[in-house]
Design a protein around this motif. Sequence first.
Motif, mmCIF file in Angstrom:
data_model
loop_
_atom_site.group_PDB
_atom_site.id
_atom_site.type_symbol
_atom_site.label_atom_id
_atom_site.label_comp_id
_atom_site.label_asym_id
_atom_site.label_seq_id
_atom_site.Cartn_x
_atom_site.Cartn_y
_atom_site.Cartn_z
ATOM 1 N N HIS A 165 -1.980 -2.286 -2.343
ATOM 2 C CA HIS A 165 -2.769 -1.744 -3.446
ATOM 3 C C HIS A 165 -2.091 -0.451 -3.887
ATOM 4 O O HIS A 165 -1.038 -0.092 -3.334
ATOM 5 C CB HIS A 165 -4.235 -1.538 -3.053
ATOM 6 C CG HIS A 165 -4.476 -0.559 -1.945
ATOM 7 N ND1 HIS A 165 -3.921 -0.704 -0.688
ATOM 8 C CD2 HIS A 165 -5.218 0.576 -1.894
ATOM 9 C CE1 HIS A 165 -4.329 0.303 0.081
ATOM 10 N NE2 HIS A 165 -5.099 1.101 -0.625
ATOM 11 N N ASP A 216 -1.882 6.883 -1.004
ATOM 12 C CA ASP A 216 -1.241 6.881 0.311
ATOM 13 C C ASP A 216 -0.446 5.606 0.567
ATOM 14 O O ASP A 216 0.042 5.395 1.678
ATOM 15 C CB ASP A 216 -2.289 7.104 1.419
ATOM 16 C CG ASP A 216 -3.460 6.146 1.334
ATOM 17 O OD1 ASP A 216 -3.867 5.800 0.210
ATOM 18 O OD2 ASP A 216 -3.976 5.741 2.396
ATOM 19 N N HIS A 217 -0.300 4.773 -0.475
ATOM 20 C CA HIS A 217 0.413 3.502 -0.296
ATOM 21 C C HIS A 217 1.549 3.292 -1.295
ATOM 22 O O HIS A 217 2.247 2.288 -1.201
ATOM 23 C CB HIS A 217 -0.579 2.331 -0.402
ATOM 24 C CG HIS A 217 -1.597 2.328 0.692
ATOM 25 N ND1 HIS A 217 -1.485 1.543 1.812
ATOM 26 C CD2 HIS A 217 -2.717 3.060 0.863
ATOM 27 C CE1 HIS A 217 -2.515 1.774 2.623
ATOM 28 N NE2 HIS A 217 -3.278 2.696 2.068
ATOM 29 N N ASP A 239 -5.513 -2.002 3.427
ATOM 30 C CA ASP A 239 -6.796 -1.348 3.729
ATOM 31 C C ASP A 239 -7.981 -2.307 3.790
ATOM 32 O O ASP A 239 -9.134 -1.869 3.828
ATOM 33 C CB ASP A 239 -7.065 -0.234 2.710
ATOM 34 C CG ASP A 239 -6.228 1.009 3.012
ATOM 35 O OD1 ASP A 239 -5.461 0.993 3.985
ATOM 36 O OD2 ASP A 239 -6.361 1.997 2.265
ATOM 37 N N HIS A 251 -4.041 1.857 9.077
ATOM 38 C CA HIS A 251 -4.162 3.291 9.396
ATOM 39 C C HIS A 251 -4.546 3.547 10.854
ATOM 40 O O HIS A 251 -5.099 4.607 11.159
ATOM 41 C CB HIS A 251 -5.226 3.938 8.496
ATOM 42 C CG HIS A 251 -4.841 4.071 7.042
ATOM 43 N ND1 HIS A 251 -3.838 4.919 6.608
ATOM 44 C CD2 HIS A 251 -5.328 3.471 5.926
ATOM 45 C CE1 HIS A 251 -3.746 4.832 5.290
ATOM 46 N NE2 HIS A 251 -4.632 3.958 4.860
HETATM 47 ZN ZN LIG Z 1 -4.853 3.630 2.797
#
Ligand SMILES: [Zn+2]
Length: 257
Positions: free
Chosen positions: A94, A98-99, A186, A225
Amino acid sequence: MSWRLGIVEVGVIPRLPLNLYLPDASPNALIDPPCYCYLATDGERNIIVDSGPDRARSGAAGLEIRGDTSDLLTAGLKAWGVGPADVDCIVHTHLHHDHMQNDLMFPNAVVHVQQAELAWATGPDCGRFYVGVSEIAAGLADRLHTLAGDAQLFPGLGVVLNGGHTPGHQSVIVDTSENAVCLCGDMVSLFSNVEVVGSTCPNVDETVAFLDRARAAGWEMVPSHDPELRGRRWYVRLGDDKPAAIPGEEREGGHLP
Ligand SMILES: [Zn+2]
């Protein structure tokens, strides 16, 4: 076709409430979730699944990241024997910050994302977690490819559209010499989320449907994570030439509040 996997840690998101992921956790419990980039090679092609956050870009939007993210990614790739120009493809689970913020480090990479995710991420209501997407997408230009649903990208490596966490979230299924591995993104942030749906997956029906599908398929589930990945196979350890303290070591030094 069988792929070899690596997991590179590029930063840490400090002090999130654990009950975002695990609803029954104490309201006072905190977690510092690591941000990982996943590497896959079949001997000819080098693929990255998610490119991780950029500390400065995230920080400018008020989203704190610890760790020298792009240096750690470069060092992790080097430890794996790959330079930025050798990366053929990036697959995004996605487009949250943070990706996906290091895509432009890779001049030759074709980038795959679901059309539904890109549409949401560049729309008016997407929110600050998508900071930088439009700019990075413009920089990628015709190297950015969109998908509409499940797709086989290469022999032994494909994606399943699952939503759940974001409108166009996808997970990546990779055949290794041992088994079929699901790089969950996620949809499964911590190992426990294979059984427990957290508030980070607001579309519960889509999340449960994906978890049922994964169970039926027998995929090995790799979360996005979970600090426990540091002790698992595939985790890429950096040598003495690492460019920064591995996130988490700072804590042992007592520098965190
Ligand atoms: Zn994430």
